[in-house]
Enzyme design. Structure first.
Site, mmCIF file in Angstrom:
data_model
loop_
_atom_site.group_PDB
_atom_site.id
_atom_site.type_symbol
_atom_site.label_atom_id
_atom_site.label_comp_id
_atom_site.label_asym_id
_atom_site.label_seq_id
_atom_site.Cartn_x
_atom_site.Cartn_y
_atom_site.Cartn_z
ATOM 1 N N GLY A 55 -26.245 1.215 1.153
ATOM 2 C CA GLY A 55 -25.089 2.043 1.308
ATOM 3 C C GLY A 55 -23.879 1.172 1.303
ATOM 4 O O GLY A 55 -24.147 0.306 0.537
ATOM 5 N N ASP A 72 0.901 -1.439 -0.014
ATOM 6 C CA ASP A 72 0.086 -0.170 -0.118
ATOM 7 C C ASP A 72 0.763 1.182 -0.020
ATOM 8 O O ASP A 72 2.039 1.292 0.472
ATOM 9 C CB ASP A 72 -1.030 0.060 1.385
ATOM 10 C CG ASP A 72 -2.311 1.017 0.878
ATOM 11 O OD1 ASP A 72 -3.324 0.125 0.750
ATOM 12 O OD2 ASP A 72 -2.021 2.091 0.737
ATOM 13 N N ASN A 121 -24.185 -6.720 -8.509
ATOM 14 C CA ASN A 121 -24.435 -5.749 -7.359
ATOM 15 C C ASN A 121 -25.680 -4.942 -7.670
ATOM 16 O O ASN A 121 -26.454 -4.632 -6.848
ATOM 17 C CB ASN A 121 -23.325 -4.959 -7.441
ATOM 18 C CG ASN A 121 -22.180 -5.481 -6.289
ATOM 19 O OD1 ASN A 121 -22.332 -6.429 -5.669
ATOM 20 N ND2 ASN A 121 -21.057 -4.668 -6.117
ATOM 21 N N THR A 145 -12.102 2.354 -6.758
ATOM 22 C CA THR A 145 -12.471 2.571 -7.935
ATOM 23 C C THR A 145 -13.704 3.177 -7.651
ATOM 24 O O THR A 145 -15.145 2.841 -7.872
ATOM 25 C CB THR A 145 -12.985 1.325 -8.872
ATOM 26 O OG1 THR A 145 -13.567 0.623 -8.031
ATOM 27 C CG2 THR A 145 -11.774 0.635 -9.434
ATOM 28 N N GLY A 189 -35.544 -1.668 4.972
ATOM 29 C CA GLY A 189 -34.585 -0.982 6.212
ATOM 30 C C GLY A 189 -34.292 0.207 5.460
ATOM 31 O O GLY A 189 -34.996 0.720 4.536
ATOM 32 N N LYS A 219 -19.704 -8.812 -12.374
ATOM 33 C CA LYS A 219 -19.539 -8.096 -10.968
ATOM 34 C C LYS A 219 -20.681 -7.012 -10.815
ATOM 35 O O LYS A 219 -21.288 -6.887 -9.756
ATOM 36 C CB LYS A 219 -18.099 -7.650 -10.680
ATOM 37 C CG LYS A 219 -18.106 -6.694 -9.630
ATOM 38 C CD LYS A 219 -18.082 -7.456 -8.130
ATOM 39 C CE LYS A 219 -18.134 -6.426 -7.255
ATOM 40 N NZ LYS A 219 -18.650 -7.140 -5.961
ATOM 41 N N CYS A 271 -20.128 -0.578 -2.185
ATOM 42 C CA CYS A 271 -20.319 -1.215 -3.325
ATOM 43 C C CYS A 271 -21.545 -0.699 -4.154
ATOM 44 O O CYS A 271 -21.441 0.046 -5.197
ATOM 45 C CB CYS A 271 -20.133 -2.710 -3.302
ATOM 46 S SG CYS A 271 -18.385 -2.954 -2.846
#
Ligand code: NAD
Length: 434
Positions: A258, A30, A209, A86, A254, A205, A261
């Site tokens: 958030g 990192d 999502n 990203t 609910g 992906k 992703c």
């Protein structure tokens, strides 16, 4: 195998640690020196159950190394995973790929032998092609593969070890063998190894999502209808979920969805489609409905406490977007709390993952160290996150005021229990009992 993980955030750190735990030599890199310092002293910079222990175990076995030295990590590794962020570009649906392209350029300058480059970051369709273009000067050295990550914060270690599927997209068949070898311990435990083209994996992906975000948004809108028609949304979720074609997961009403992703990936997918002149109208309305939900639930606080919120004490139980994580990205609390303060309310919050820097600059927003300290003088308690420790609180015992109210955004309590205890209680998608 020898692996390099670039980016030690939620994805790079968890998957790097878990790869080490199944016997690989892993270099986690990192550019954030503080993160690497913490990791080298055995402390995880993120809150993820079980991660600290796994880091310590694999670091002392020397299978897991934390470093800021990308050059060395690249030269020592066969497979390089790109796990950097990203995010969306500010004020736009577009995905900011600058971190991905920057580390690709760094890999290019450091690599001297053959490497497999894998995007684990969630990236728009065609990003692998762009990475290849950046690497073209030494193109014989590299194969670029897409291997999106599906782990969920809070359950990340379990999700890594027992994934439903491992998706690998490659335009070269040969390198798939190395990827399969890497994942063999998980495949042997039942994980499905699904291969497709690189672009196919990139889209799987985003599509996954966006689909899950749609499911959440669907049930949230139905919860609004239930409130108007005297029906319990939980009956609807259960009744629908029993149909195996539908399934019960991601079907609990609910707050707005958030996290790091769903909000950014739904937007990212729309922007990918727009680039190809396709209109994903369904995903667009999901994004809009989710944004509206934050306003709708905030407005409901006025309904509960009245128009004038001046000096009203509102205590938040949980501020993260979900339990077992410290991640605040796109949590409903980031809108609700500043709004309520602007209206004159005095906010306190307690979250098991600790104090949040996001609220440091706000006046009248106090972090407390326990549920009791947080709620004792509340006019209204807002249950925002379903941490386990919020599930059996004796509110009558800990709150001093007589006429306090509870707004339960996770339906952790039953209206009947609250009525029996003469507590004014408001929840999501249930018949009004007050
Ligand atoms: P994060 O922001 O937590 O971590 C990213 C890390 O990358 C940071 O520590 C940053 O310092 C580091 N970094 C950036 N540029 C670098 C460089 N050039 N060299 C070295 N380090 C660099 O992000 P995250 O939540 O782990 O997400 C990473 C990717 O995985 C994103 O694309 C995200 O959409 C995807 N993803 C996230 C989750 C999740 O639950 N968080 C799940 C699945 C997929």
């Amino acid at each position: 195998m020898k692996l390099c993980m670039i980016g030690t955030g939620y994805v790079g750190l968890v998957s790097g640690t878990c790869f080490a735990d199944i016997g690989n030599q892993v270099y986690c890199v990192d550019k954030d020196t503080d993160k690497i310092k913490k990791l080298n002293s055995g402390i995880s910079p993120i809150y993820e159950p079980g991660l600290n222990e796994l880091i310590k175990k694999n670091s002392s076995a020397k299978r897991l190394v934390f470093t800021t030295d990308l050059k060395k990590a690249v030269s020592l590794s066969d497979i390089i995973f790109i796990c950097v962020g990203t995010p969306n570009k500010k004020g736009s649906l577009k995905v900011d790929l600058s971190y991905v392209y920057k580390c690709t350029k760094e890999i290019l300058s450091h690599a001297k032998a053959k490497k497999i480059i894998v995007t684990k970051s969630t990236v728009p369709v065609g990003t692998g092609d762009e990475i290849e273009k950046i690497l073209r000067k030494k193109k014989k050295l590299f194969t670029v593969i897409s291997n999106p990550e599906f782990l969920r914060e809070g359950d990340a270690i379990r999700d890594f070890r027992y994934p439903d599927r491992i998706v690998v997209g490659s335009n070269e068949k040969k390198e798939l063998v190395s990827m399969k070898k890497l994942y063999l311990p998980l495949i042997n435990k039942g994980a499905k190894f699904f291969t497709t083209t690189r672009r196919g994996a990139e889209l799987i992906k985003y599509a996954s999502n966006a689909f899950l975000a749609t499911k959440i948004t669907f049930i949230n809108e139905l919860a609004n209808l239930c409130e108007k028609t005297n029906i319990n949304i939980e009956d609807i979720s259960l009744g629908m979920g029993l149909d195996s074609r539908i399934g019960s997961r991601f079907l609990r009403a609910g707050p707005a969805y958030g996290g790091s992703c769903f909000p950014k990936d739904t937007k990212g997918l729309v922007s990918v489609a727009e680039k190809s002149k396709e209109n994903l109208s369904l995903v667009k309305s999901v994004i809009k409905s989710n944004q509206n939900r934050v306003y709708l639930l905030t407005k409901r606080i006025h309904k509960i406490l009245g128009k004038n919120l001046k000096n009203k004490r509102i205590s938040f139980l949980g501020v993260t977007f979900k339990p077992n994580t410290d991640d605040m990205r796109d949590s409903t609390s980031l809108f609700m709390i500043p709004y309520l303060i602007k209206k004159g309310a005095i906010i306190s919050y307690y979250d098991p993952s600790g104090k949040k820097k996001e609220f440091n600059k706000l006046k009248n927003c106090n972090y407390t160290k326990s549920i009791k300290e947080n709620c004792s003088s509340a006019d209204l308690v807002v249950i925002l996150t379903e941490w386990d420790e919020f599930k059996s609180i004796d509110f009558k015992k800990i709150i001093k005021k007589n006429n306090f109210k509870i707004y339960d955004l996770r339906n952790l309590y039953t209206a009947e229990d609250m009525k029996r205890n003469r507590i004014k209680y408001f929840s999501i998608g249930r018949p009004e009992t007050n």
